[in-house]
Design a protein around this motif. Sequence first.
Motif, PDB file in Angstrom:
ATOM      1  N   ASP A 190       0.836  -1.204   0.000  1.00  0.00           N
ATOM      2  CA  ASP A 190       0.000   0.000   0.000  1.00  0.00           C
ATOM      3  C   ASP A 190       0.872   1.255   0.000  1.00  0.00           C
ATOM      4  N   LYS A 191       1.918   1.232   0.829  1.00  0.00           N
ATOM      5  CA  LYS A 191       2.813   2.387   0.906  1.00  0.00           C
ATOM      6  C   LYS A 191       3.583   2.569  -0.399  1.00  0.00           C
ATOM      7  N   LYS A 246       2.241   8.988  -6.353  1.00  0.00           N
ATOM      8  CA  LYS A 246       2.542  10.374  -5.994  1.00  0.00           C
ATOM      9  C   LYS A 246       3.676  10.919  -6.856  1.00  0.00           C
ATOM     10  N   HIS A 272      -4.709   8.885   0.462  1.00  0.00           N
ATOM     11  CA  HIS A 272      -4.978   7.480   0.143  1.00  0.00           C
ATOM     12  C   HIS A 272      -5.700   6.904   1.339  1.00  0.00           C
ATOM     13  N   LEU A 276       1.965  11.102   3.659  1.00  0.00           N
ATOM     14  CA  LEU A 276       2.050  11.621   2.287  1.00  0.00           C
ATOM     15  C   LEU A 276       3.063  12.776   2.240  1.00  0.00           C
ATOM     16  N   THR A 297       1.362   4.000  -3.191  1.00  0.00           N
ATOM     17  CA  THR A 297       1.073   5.404  -2.893  1.00  0.00           C
ATOM     18  C   THR A 297       2.253   6.276  -3.317  1.00  0.00           C
ATOM     19  N   PHE A 324      -3.856   8.181   4.810  1.00  0.00           N
ATOM     20  CA  PHE A 324      -2.411   8.447   4.731  1.00  0.00           C
ATOM     21  C   PHE A 324      -2.125   9.909   5.060  1.00  0.00           C
TER      22      PHE A 324
END
Length: 232
Positions: A194-195, A202, A215, A232, A198, A226
């Motif tokens: 997931d990280k 980005k 997110h 973020l 993201t 997030f």
Amino acid sequence: MQQNSESFSIKQWSLDDRPREKLLQKGKDALSDAELVAILIGSGSRNESAVALSKRILASVDHNLNALGKLSVSQLMKFKGIGAAKAVSIAAATELGRRRQTDKAEEPTKITGSHAVFRLLQPILGELPHEEFWILYLNNSNKVLHKHQLSKGGMTGTLVDVRLVLKLALERGAVSLILAHNHPSGGLRPSEADKAITSKLKTAAASLDIKVLDHLIITENSYFSFADEGLL
């Protein structure tokens, strides 16, 4: 010994006690959950009325209609007295209820924070047994231009096409994005995957002067942001 009326066929009950007649005479609000399910399945078995059978099914999910809606056709057919046709009727009715909730969800004209995103997407993602990844495309006033289901996966994950995300952003004239996906397990902790996605989105969006604002990981009753958590 007097036998419990629920063991008889509904046709043997007084008119006032029959679910269909009760609905016609008193309205749908007068019926219990079991009586409504009994109308769906139509009949019970030789030893059990439709209402008694419905009560047994509801008891198995602690009388929680959301939990009932998550039962598959095959799971419903495990109850004695429920064949394919009855199971399909229950599944269809609960799916209509879920879609009704989705239609009720009012899309906010402007995203003011993570909770507004949750209100918008929870009816769509919150109860799914599989994972889906969605993108919200926003204009420079943070108004939603478009919401898009990017991918649909199994219980363990889903695929995200970065190029498609940015292609749609350019086509819609979006200046910012909000990412969202659900965790069918109910867990809110973001995975390393997931990280990573993201960060990847980005960086890719920034090359086109498009911002990733947040997110969200969405479950039935809650969410993880997030942005709110400083990731973020």
